[in-house]
Design a protein around this motif. Sequence first.
Motif, PDB file in Angstrom:
ATOM      1  N   ALA A   1       0.835  -1.195   0.000  1.00 32.09           N
ATOM      2  CA  ALA A   1       0.000   0.000   0.000  1.00 32.09           C
ATOM      3  C   ALA A   1       0.870   1.245   0.000  1.00 32.09           C
ATOM      4  O   ALA A   1       2.028   1.216   0.419  1.00 32.09           O
ATOM      5  CB  ALA A   1      -0.907   0.014   1.230  1.00 32.09           C
TER       6      ALA A   1
ATOM      7  N   VAL B   1       0.807   4.943   1.613  1.00 31.34           N
ATOM      8  CA  VAL B   1       0.167   5.712   2.672  1.00 31.34           C
ATOM      9  C   VAL B   1       0.690   7.141   2.582  1.00 31.34           C
ATOM     10  O   VAL B   1       1.899   7.373   2.705  1.00 31.34           O
ATOM     11  CB  VAL B   1       0.461   5.124   4.069  1.00 31.34           C
ATOM     12  CG1 VAL B   1      -0.244   5.929   5.155  1.00 31.34           C
ATOM     13  CG2 VAL B   1       0.064   3.655   4.126  1.00 31.34           C
TER      14      VAL B   1
ATOM     15  N   ILE C   1      -0.730   0.917   9.335  1.00 30.45           N
ATOM     16  CA  ILE C   1      -1.337   2.248   9.164  1.00 30.45           C
ATOM     17  C   ILE C   1      -1.784   2.797  10.516  1.00 30.45           C
ATOM     18  O   ILE C   1      -1.553   3.990  10.810  1.00 30.45           O
ATOM     19  CB  ILE C   1      -2.503   2.194   8.152  1.00 30.45           C
ATOM     20  CG1 ILE C   1      -1.957   1.890   6.754  1.00 30.45           C
ATOM     21  CG2 ILE C   1      -3.281   3.517   8.157  1.00 30.45           C
ATOM     22  CD1 ILE C   1      -3.026   1.563   5.720  1.00 30.45           C
TER      23      ILE C   1
ATOM     24  N   THR D   1      -3.914  10.487   7.406  1.00 32.38           N
ATOM     25  CA  THR D   1      -3.356   9.654   6.335  1.00 32.38           C
ATOM     26  C   THR D   1      -4.411   9.398   5.274  1.00 32.38           C
ATOM     27  O   THR D   1      -5.609   9.517   5.528  1.00 32.38           O
ATOM     28  CB  THR D   1      -2.873   8.281   6.877  1.00 32.38           C
ATOM     29  OG1 THR D   1      -3.996   7.556   7.379  1.00 32.38           O
ATOM     30  CG2 THR D   1      -1.807   8.435   7.937  1.00 32.38           C
TER      31      THR D   1
ATOM     32  N   SER E   1      -4.732   6.293   2.279  1.00 35.90           N
ATOM     33  CA  SER E   1      -4.051   5.071   1.840  1.00 35.90           C
ATOM     34  C   SER E   1      -4.676   4.520   0.576  1.00 35.90           C
ATOM     35  O   SER E   1      -5.865   4.685   0.328  1.00 35.90           O
ATOM     36  CB  SER E   1      -4.139   4.003   2.932  1.00 35.90           C
ATOM     37  OG  SER E   1      -3.613   4.493   4.139  1.00 35.90           O
ATOM     38  N   THR E   2      -3.850   3.835  -0.195  1.00 39.21           N
ATOM     39  CA  THR E   2      -4.316   3.155  -1.394  1.00 39.21           C
ATOM     40  C   THR E   2      -3.545   1.846  -1.545  1.00 39.21           C
ATOM     41  O   THR E   2      -2.346   1.788  -1.277  1.00 39.21           O
ATOM     42  CB  THR E   2      -4.159   4.064  -2.640  1.00 39.21           C
ATOM     43  OG1 THR E   2      -4.710   3.424  -3.768  1.00 39.21           O
ATOM     44  CG2 THR E   2      -2.717   4.417  -2.916  1.00 39.21           C
TER      45      THR E   2
END
Length: 141
Positions: free
Chosen positions: A66, A68, A119, A131, A133-134
């Motif tokens: 991910a 972030v 995270i 944050t 995230s992806t």
Amino acid sequence: MGNKIDDSDIKILEVLKKNARTPYTMIAKDLKVSEAAVRKRIEKLIRLGVIKRFTIEYELENEVKAIVMVKSTPQIPTPEISKKIARTQGVETVYETTGDYDIIVIVRGINISSINRTIDEIRSIQGVMGTNSTIILRTWF
């Protein structure tokens, strides 16, 4: 040779970026120089801090990665926050950036739960304001 980086140094870096285990003899052949010359150039690049480390890139089956994006508070210096993030379990790389987010973090884990734990830990660091995230679906080399 000095401290100046030239075209041959750039070519060496390009070869090592693709495969850090490329034999010096192969690099020397491509550059039409001696193996000793390649060795000296690489030692110089290490000494100058151009080459920071030799490492590997890997991808495990079913692994989750991910990105972030982190917003930080101005009251705490960004480098201080970045260092704490870099020591967090599951963090692979930390970048300080310009734009809407101050820090970009690459996180990897064995599943979504491990990504979530990382995270959550990043969010708990003093100075982290938020944050975004992806999940990374595919990596191209």
